[in-house]
Design a protein around this motif. Structure first.
Motif: not given
Length: 577
Positions: A349-355, A360-363, A470-475
């Motif tokens: 979720g953080n590999l979005d170019g900001v954090s 991975t385009n984040g969220p 998306v990250p939410e698929m892997y909780q």
């Protein structure tokens, strides 16, 4: 004078013996009445799904009641000694009748209560529904029958072709039952399906029929494997749309990952609470190298290369994570693996170019993943095979069958190999295994890396089936499987250390939420209760590993006759638990 007061349930005396045939006839008649009631109308409105308003043929939930009633009739006749039906109950009919009677009663009363609840009162029930409710209660008289459980006799030898036909027929029936469950169109029908099948399977187990079938499948292993996969391959050819084929594809993905986790948990005894992260590693890797328009890398690997890349990257992550953590044991290992799973999800979720770097385009994840293409065969397009049109999800279903076959071969070979025996030794007692010369760390790292590789393999296919990751698929725990909690539950529910156990567990844990939408908010509560009951009544799982079954039930043996009371002139036999 010595008096023997030993009494067995299988040989009743006096009035009990004279009443037993009458009770068996009552049970059989109740089953016949239950079957007959399904040919009447149970409600006057078609507002209740399944159209139970028609006289002359059953529909919807009535079909399930008919099946349950027919089983009562069949085994009732077998209990009466009708010639030609003895093979149905190698170990006795009474306990089987208990479960079949409960199944008919539970299915019928669930239907009648559901009609009254949904439509607003008992006034919505036709006389046929009341007749069915009364008729289904009559077979409960089976609980007054004495237990006739006995050791199964050696079955009569049949020609090889006849035994093979029995195996094929069993798999054909099993595939039909599973397909019926997947194809159920509304939650009431699926609930009734679970009730009927659950009691029916329990009854067949108590009758000894499943054990006899298991003996045949052990005798003809190759035929069994071929029949199993032939039945599975036939599934998409029975579907008119891709609606239920998508459910089947997701079940196969879930089951394949559960088999990989079974290596880590079931064979090596390592409690991994972040296993779903390896599925995510494979899925993200495949998404980034498969030519997605949202990928940070301008590459498009062919099918075989993307699958291998996902599996290899998952293997590398398994080694990287396992090397420093597998020196821990028990709860400490579980906590560290749980942390890894959460770290993976947060990192994606953080590999979005900001954090962090834009990978991975984040969220938002990686959308627009193209369909797989293999030697010009596009999995996203419909294809006609043997005159039957197969949709996109049917293509992925067949692909996942191949992947599952590969995983089963790896699991079976690894489990019976030298390294597999070392895993079992580590699971039973790591200190003793180390003292015997087994390198515990190396053996556990191999299990961890192999499990990660198999999860990554399934993840590469999942990415293309879902067309996005998306990250939410892997909780660790979420509303939709697969996640780590559901994967672990599938392994424990099905039976650790077995091949078919996790497959059954994964199927149940995926189908139930998919079919019973009203349970979405109570899934974890329901599965928690189910696991508690499982640990209490069947801790070895639904399909038990022989070693685990012996360990959990080592005290379930017959006690030795008590010799301490011989001086009183009375011989007493005690029955064990």
């Amino acid at each position: 004078m010595t008096t023997d007061i030993t009494k067995t349930a299988a040989t009743p005396a006096g009035d009990d013996a004279s009443r037993t045939p009458l009770i068996r006839w009552i049970v059989t008649a109740g089953g016949l009445a239950t079957v007959a009631s399904t040919f009447t109308a149970w409600t006057y409105t078609d507002a209740f799904p399944g159209d139970l308003t028609v006289y002359g043929y059953p529909g919807g939930l009535q079909i399930l009641t008919l099946v349950a009633g027919a089983l009562v009739v069949l085994y009732g006749l077998a209990s009466l000694g009708i010639k030609g039906l003895g093979w149905l109950a190698p170990t006795g009919t009474t306990k089987a009748l208990w479960f079949f009677a409960l199944g008919a009663f539970a299915t019928t009363w669930f239907t009648t209560v559901a009609i009254a609840w949904q439509l607003g009162g008992l006034a919505n029930l036709e006389p046929g529904a009341f007749a069915a409710a009364v008729a289904s209660a009559v077979p409960l008289a089976a609980f007054a029958l004495p237990d006739d459980t006995h050791k199964a006799k050696r079955p009569r030898e049949l020609p090889s072709w006849a035994e093979i036909l029995l195996i094929v027929a069993a798999f054909a029936v099993g595939m039909y039952v599973i397909t019926y469950g997947i194809d159920t169109e509304y939650s009431e029908l699926f609930t009734g399906y679970l009730i009927t099948v659950g009691f029916a399977v329990a009854g067949l187990i108590k009758a000894g029929l499943t054990a006899r079938l298991s003996g045949l499948t052990s005798k003809y292993r190759q035929v069994t494997v071929i029949a199993a996969f032939a039945a599975a391959i036939a599934f998409p050819f029975t579907q008119n749309t891709d609606t239920y084929t998508l459910i089947a594809v997701n079940i196969l993905i879930f089951a394949t990952v559960a088999l990989g986790l079974n290596i880590v948990v079931g064979l090596a005894g390592l409690l991994d609470l972040g296993y779903v992260a390896f599925l995510g590693v494979g899925a993200y890797t495949a998404a980034l190298v498969s030519g997605s328009t949202a990928s940070a890398f301008d590459v498009q690997f062919p099918f075989w290369a993307s699958v291998l890349t996902g599996a290899v990257v998952s293997l590398i992550f398994g080694v990287i994570i396992g090397a420093p953590t597998l020196r821990l044991r028990g709860d400490y290992l579980a906590i560290v693996t749980l942390g890894f799973g959460e770290i993976f999800r947060i990192a994606m979720g953080n590999l979005d170019g900001v954090s962090g770097p834009r990978i991975t385009n984040g969220p938002n994840g990686v959308p627009n993943i193209p369909d797989l293409e293999f030697f010009g065969y596009n999995f996203g397009e419909s294809h006609t095979v043997f005159g039957i049109e197969l949709g996109a999800y049917a293509n992925y279903y067949l692909l996942m069958l191949v992947a599952m076959a590969l995983v089963i071969i790896v699991f079976s070979r690894a489990g019976s190999s030298r390294i597999g025996r070392a895993w079992v030794a580590i699971r039973e007692d790591e200190t003793a295994a180390t003292a015997m010369g087994i390198n515990g760390f190396r053996v556990k790292l191999i299990a961890f890396a192999l499990g990660a590789t198999l999860a990554g393999l399934a993840g590469t296919v999942q990415a293309h089936v879902q067309h996005t990751v998306v990250p939410e698929m892997y909780q660790f725990a979420g509303p939709v499987p697969p996640n780590s909690a559901f994967l672990l539950a599938a392994v424990i529910l099905g039976g650790m250390g077995t091949v078919t156990g996790p497959l059954l567990g994964a199927t149940l844990l995926y189908m139930i939420p998919a079919k019973l939408q009203f349970l979405q908010d109570y899934q974890l509560l329901g599965f928690g209760i189910a696991l508690i009951l499982l640990m209490r009544f069947r801790p070895e799982g639904l399909i038990a590993n022989r070693r685990a079954q012996l360990e959990y039930h080592e005290n379930d043996q017959l006690d030795v006759p008590d010799k301490g009371l011989t001086g009183s002139g009375v011989g007493i036999t005690k029955a064990g638990a």
